[in-house]
Enzyme design. Structure first.
Site, short mmCIF file in Angstrom:
data_model
loop_
_atom_site.label_atom_id
_atom_site.label_comp_id
_atom_site.label_asym_id
_atom_site.label_seq_id
_atom_site.Cartn_x
_atom_site.Cartn_y
_atom_site.Cartn_z
CB CYS A 130 47.12 4.77 26.95
SG CYS A 130 46.74 6.24 25.97
CB CYS A 132 49.94 7.89 23.53
SG CYS A 132 50.24 7.83 25.30
CB CYS A 140 45.45 8.28 23.42
SG CYS A 140 46.62 9.36 24.28
CE LYS A 205 45.97 11.66 30.19
NZ LYS A 205 46.48 10.42 29.59
NE ARG A 215 51.83 14.44 26.23
CZ ARG A 215 50.92 15.32 25.92
NH1 ARG A 215 51.21 16.30 25.08
NH2 ARG A 215 49.71 15.25 26.43
CD GLU A 243 34.68 12.70 30.33
OE1 GLU A 243 34.46 11.49 30.55
OE2 GLU A 243 35.02 13.13 29.21
CE LYS A 258 48.03 12.05 33.74
NZ LYS A 258 48.26 11.05 32.74
CB SER A 284 55.89 14.08 34.29
OG SER A 284 55.11 14.67 33.27
CE1 TYR A 323 56.16 9.28 36.92
CE2 TYR A 323 55.06 11.40 37.26
CZ TYR A 323 55.22 10.23 36.54
OH TYR A 323 54.43 10.01 35.45
#
Ligand code: PBG
Length: 337
Positions: A130, A132, A140, A205, A215, A243, A258, A284, A323
């Site tokens: 990506c 971003c 992105c 996504k 972010r 998609e 996601k 996150s 995570y």
């Protein structure tokens, strides 16, 4: 009165009593339909070119940005916990309009990949494809007159993927949500004699508010506007399946949904509809909520984490990016699972 209730209940001759298999831990273990294992997990890391020692990410307690010098330690730890794969994100020295550092051969992610492959060659390295984290505007893709240019971005994403694979990535994971990104990357890799490298596509996504802490971690908040012109609209399930179908046609080896938790219905439907390996990203914000409530003593963090990750697997995900991977692997080890 009490004895009357007891008397009547005694008379029931129930053939089916599901509780019979819930009476002990051993019986529950035999009846368990979904078993979470560290082998299902992928651990994401953030490598920062500008720091010399670890820096905590405020909104993601327990997760740090790492300097290059600590990447080998992390790789060894992840591997010793029997987690099969690591997903690498990078924060470059400098950002610019076209995200040049994303495809520099000496870019931060490229260097981190080399270190991981040298330290723990048995670990699968997945790299995020990506722009971003590398663009000064935080979008992105390439920006022209305030909009994100799809096809010009495809070229750059192809370059990013090739540079990451040359550094040693086993799987590239395009997350920019540009149309045709899987095809563009597949073509570019094949032209570069890299046809053995797999693509894990962030297929469905969503433009989610659950990416907030990421972010902060990756310093990738867009400077203007938001990502809704390229990431998916949360209410749309049929579009998500479309998609995924498109990415499989374009050559994706693994497809992804996601975030995970608010999208379990889509994970489940994708599992029923497609035979391609399916990943889910426990993002996150999903991590931050559990950590925050756990740290306040409002929920039992370990139990909730297990329940949540098990639900993602039960919905149909083969691979869970989280995570919590190291925490959970330790928990599973401690209980001999
Ligand atoms: C990069 C990217 C994002 C995440 C993974 N890759 C951020 C975004 O799209 O804004 C989010 C991961 C997370 O929240 O844990 N495009």
């Amino acid at each position: 009165m009490i004895s009357e209730i007891y008397e009547t209940s005694k008379k029931f001759k129930l053939t089916q009593r599901p509780r019979r298999l819930r009476r002990s831990q051993a019986l529950r273990t035999l009846a368990k339909e979904t078993r979470l294992s560290s082998l299902d997990l992928v651990y994401p890391i953030f490598v920062d070119a500008r720091i010399k020692s670890q820096e905590p990410i405020q909104s993601m307690p327990g997760i740090n940005r790492l300097p290059l010098s600590e990447v080998h330690k992390e790789a060894l730890e992840v591997s010793s916990l029997k987690i099969p794969a690591i997903l690498v994100f990078g924060l470059p020295e400098r950002k610019d309009a076209t995200g040049t550092e994303a495809y520099a051969s000496s870019g931060i992610v490229q260097q981190a990949i080399q270190i991981i492959k040298k330290t723990a060659p048995q670990l699968a390295v997945i790299s995020d494809v990506c722009l971003c984290e590398y663009t000064d505007h935080g979008h992105c893709g390439i920006v022209k007159n305030g909009s994100i240019e799809n096809d010009e971005t495809l070229n750059l994403l192809g370059k990013v993927a090739v540079s990451q694979v040359r550094a040693g990535a086993d799987i590239v994971a395009p997350s920019a949500m540009m149309d045709g990104q899987v095809k563009a990357i597949r073509n570019r890799l094949d032209e570069s004699n890299l046809n053995e490298t797999a693509i894990m596509a962030y297929s469905a996504k969503f433009a989610s508010a659950f990416y907030g802490p990421f972010r902060e971690a990756a310093e990738s908040t867009p400077r203007f506007g938001d990502r809704r012109a390229y990431q998916m609209d949360p209410p749309n399930k049929r579009e998500a399946l479309r998609e995924i179908a498109l990415d499989i046609q374009e050559g994706a080896d693994i497809v992804m949904v996601k975030p995970a938790l608010s999208y379990l219905d889509i994970i489940n439907q994708a599992r029923n509809q497609f035979n391609t390996p399916l990943a889910a990203y426990n993002v996150s914000g999903e991590y931050a909520m559990i950590k925050a409530a756990g740290n306040n003593g409002w929920i039992d963090e370990k139990a909730v984490t297990m329940e949540v990750l098990t639900s993602i697997k039960r919905a149909g995900a083969d691979i869970i990016i989280t995570y919590f991977a190291k925490d959970v692997a330790r928990q599973l080890q401690a209980t001999n699972q």
